[in-house]
Design a protein around this motif. Sequence first.
Motif, PDB file in Angstrom:
ATOM      1  N   UNK A   1       0.866  -1.175   0.000  1.00  0.00           N
ATOM      2  CA  UNK A   1       0.000   0.000   0.000  1.00  0.00           C
ATOM      3  C   UNK A   1       0.907   1.232   0.000  1.00  0.00           C
ATOM      4  N   UNK A   2       0.500   2.257  -0.739  1.00  0.00           N
ATOM      5  CA  UNK A   2       1.268   3.509  -0.765  1.00  0.00           C
ATOM      6  C   UNK A   2       0.579   4.510   0.153  1.00  0.00           C
ATOM      7  N   UNK A   3       1.324   5.029   1.120  1.00  0.00           N
ATOM      8  CA  UNK A   3       0.759   5.973   2.091  1.00  0.00           C
ATOM      9  C   UNK A   3       1.649   7.220   2.193  1.00  0.00           C
ATOM     10  N   UNK A   4       1.041   8.302   2.666  1.00  0.00           N
ATOM     11  CA  UNK A   4       1.781   9.568   2.793  1.00  0.00           C
ATOM     12  C   UNK A   4       2.634   9.613   4.059  1.00  0.00           C
ATOM     13  N   UNK A   5       2.079   9.052   5.132  1.00  0.00           N
ATOM     14  CA  UNK A   5       2.783   9.106   6.419  1.00  0.00           C
ATOM     15  C   UNK A   5       3.019   7.706   6.958  1.00  0.00           C
ATOM     16  N   UNK A   6       3.980   7.614   7.853  1.00  0.00           N
ATOM     17  CA  UNK A   6       4.263   6.339   8.513  1.00  0.00           C
ATOM     18  C   UNK A   6       3.041   5.959   9.355  1.00  0.00           C
ATOM     19  N   UNK A   7       2.448   4.798   9.093  1.00  0.00           N
ATOM     20  CA  UNK A   7       1.256   4.420   9.866  1.00  0.00           C
ATOM     21  C   UNK A   7       1.602   4.070  11.317  1.00  0.00           C
ATOM     22  N   UNK A   8       0.617   4.233  12.203  1.00  0.00           N
ATOM     23  CA  UNK A   8       0.839   3.899  13.609  1.00  0.00           C
ATOM     24  C   UNK A   8       1.038   2.404  13.788  1.00  0.00           C
ATOM     25  N   UNK A   9       0.332   1.647  12.975  1.00  0.00           N
ATOM     26  CA  UNK A   9       0.389   0.196  13.118  1.00  0.00           C
ATOM     27  C   UNK A   9       0.840  -0.433  11.799  1.00  0.00           C
ATOM     28  N   UNK A  10       1.924  -1.167  11.876  1.00  0.00           N
ATOM     29  CA  UNK A  10       2.406  -1.895  10.701  1.00  0.00           C
ATOM     30  C   UNK A  10       1.790  -3.298  10.763  1.00  0.00           C
ATOM     31  N   UNK A  11       0.886  -3.575   9.850  1.00  0.00           N
ATOM     32  CA  UNK A  11       0.234  -4.886   9.859  1.00  0.00           C
ATOM     33  C   UNK A  11       1.106  -5.905   9.140  1.00  0.00           C
ATOM     34  N   UNK A  12       0.980  -7.155   9.556  1.00  0.00           N
ATOM     35  CA  UNK A  12       1.805  -8.212   8.965  1.00  0.00           C
ATOM     36  C   UNK A  12       1.348  -8.506   7.539  1.00  0.00           C
ATOM     37  N   UNK A  13       2.298  -8.865   6.717  1.00  0.00           N
ATOM     38  CA  UNK A  13       1.962  -9.248   5.345  1.00  0.00           C
ATOM     39  C   UNK A  13       1.688  -8.072   4.426  1.00  0.00           C
ATOM     40  N   UNK A  14       2.026  -6.872   4.886  1.00  0.00           N
ATOM     41  CA  UNK A  14       1.804  -5.686   4.055  1.00  0.00           C
ATOM     42  C   UNK A  14       3.061  -4.831   3.993  1.00  0.00           C
ATOM     43  N   UNK A  15       3.425  -4.442   2.780  1.00  0.00           N
ATOM     44  CA  UNK A  15       4.558  -3.543   2.598  1.00  0.00           C
ATOM     45  C   UNK A  15       4.010  -2.129   2.494  1.00  0.00           C
ATOM     46  N   UNK A  16       4.442  -1.251   3.389  1.00  0.00           N
ATOM     47  CA  UNK A  16       4.014   0.151   3.366  1.00  0.00           C
ATOM     48  C   UNK A  16       5.070   0.963   2.637  1.00  0.00           C
ATOM     49  N   UNK A  17       4.651   1.588   1.549  1.00  0.00           N
ATOM     50  CA  UNK A  17       5.558   2.465   0.813  1.00  0.00           C
ATOM     51  C   UNK A  17       5.192   3.893   1.221  1.00  0.00           C
ATOM     52  N   UNK A  18       6.133   4.546   1.914  1.00  0.00           N
ATOM     53  CA  UNK A  18       5.890   5.913   2.365  1.00  0.00           C
ATOM     54  C   UNK A  18       6.314   6.843   1.240  1.00  0.00           C
ATOM     55  N   UNK A  19       5.347   7.540   0.686  1.00  0.00           N
ATOM     56  CA  UNK A  19       5.606   8.365  -0.485  1.00  0.00           C
ATOM     57  C   UNK A  19       4.922   9.708  -0.329  1.00  0.00           C
ATOM     58  N   UNK A  20       5.727  10.756  -0.305  1.00  0.00           N
ATOM     59  CA  UNK A  20       5.163  12.094  -0.186  1.00  0.00           C
ATOM     60  C   UNK A  20       5.255  12.800  -1.520  1.00  0.00           C
ATOM     61  N   UNK A  21       4.132  13.305  -2.020  1.00  0.00           N
ATOM     62  CA  UNK A  21       4.081  13.978  -3.318  1.00  0.00           C
ATOM     63  C   UNK A  21       4.738  13.154  -4.427  1.00  0.00           C
ATOM     64  N   UNK A  22       4.403  11.870  -4.457  1.00  0.00           N
ATOM     65  CA  UNK A  22       4.939  10.955  -5.478  1.00  0.00           C
ATOM     66  C   UNK A  22       6.442  10.722  -5.386  1.00  0.00           C
ATOM     67  N   UNK A  23       7.022  11.030  -4.230  1.00  0.00           N
ATOM     68  CA  UNK A  23       8.439  10.744  -4.027  1.00  0.00           C
ATOM     69  C   UNK A  23       8.578   9.655  -2.970  1.00  0.00           C
ATOM     70  N   UNK A  24       8.773   8.412  -3.402  1.00  0.00           N
ATOM     71  CA  UNK A  24       8.913   7.328  -2.426  1.00  0.00           C
ATOM     72  C   UNK A  24      10.145   7.539  -1.555  1.00  0.00           C
ATOM     73  N   UNK A  25       9.940   7.494  -0.242  1.00  0.00           N
ATOM     74  CA  UNK A  25      11.042   7.784   0.680  1.00  0.00           C
ATOM     75  C   UNK A  25      11.504   6.552   1.445  1.00  0.00           C
TER      76      UNK A  25
END
Length: 112
Positions: free
Chosen positions: A26-50
């Motif tokens: 899943x692509x998200x703007x901010x670091x989520x509070x809870x990192x769920x198992x089996x999911x890769x969180x892509x932190x991307x601000x203004x289309x810039x993956x960080x």
Amino acid sequence: MKNIRKIAEWLKSKYKYYTTPKFDFVIVEDVPDLITEGKVFIISENNHPEMIIFKCPCGCKKDIHLNLLKDAKPRWSYTINNKGNINLSPSIWRKVGCKSHFILHNGRINWI
Ligand SMILES: [Zn+2]
């Protein structure tokens, strides 16, 4: 005897491969509070993956943080294949804790 050991190791790695859950992303703007198992969180601000964050697939419950920024090292990159599965490169090797070493390829964990 050597061959039997090789076959046993191969079976073990296949077993581990198929019993490790598939990862989606899943692509998200901010670091989520809870990192769920089996999911890769892509932190991307203004289309810039960080950064990429996900739970270690070994079950140790630790979060793995990977840098995506070009100017910082070490750096990882990701691709999404035409079936919507995520690939990460290079391999991920935890130097602390569980010391897991694996490749995330087409949403699946390949243990090294
Ligand atoms: Zn782990």
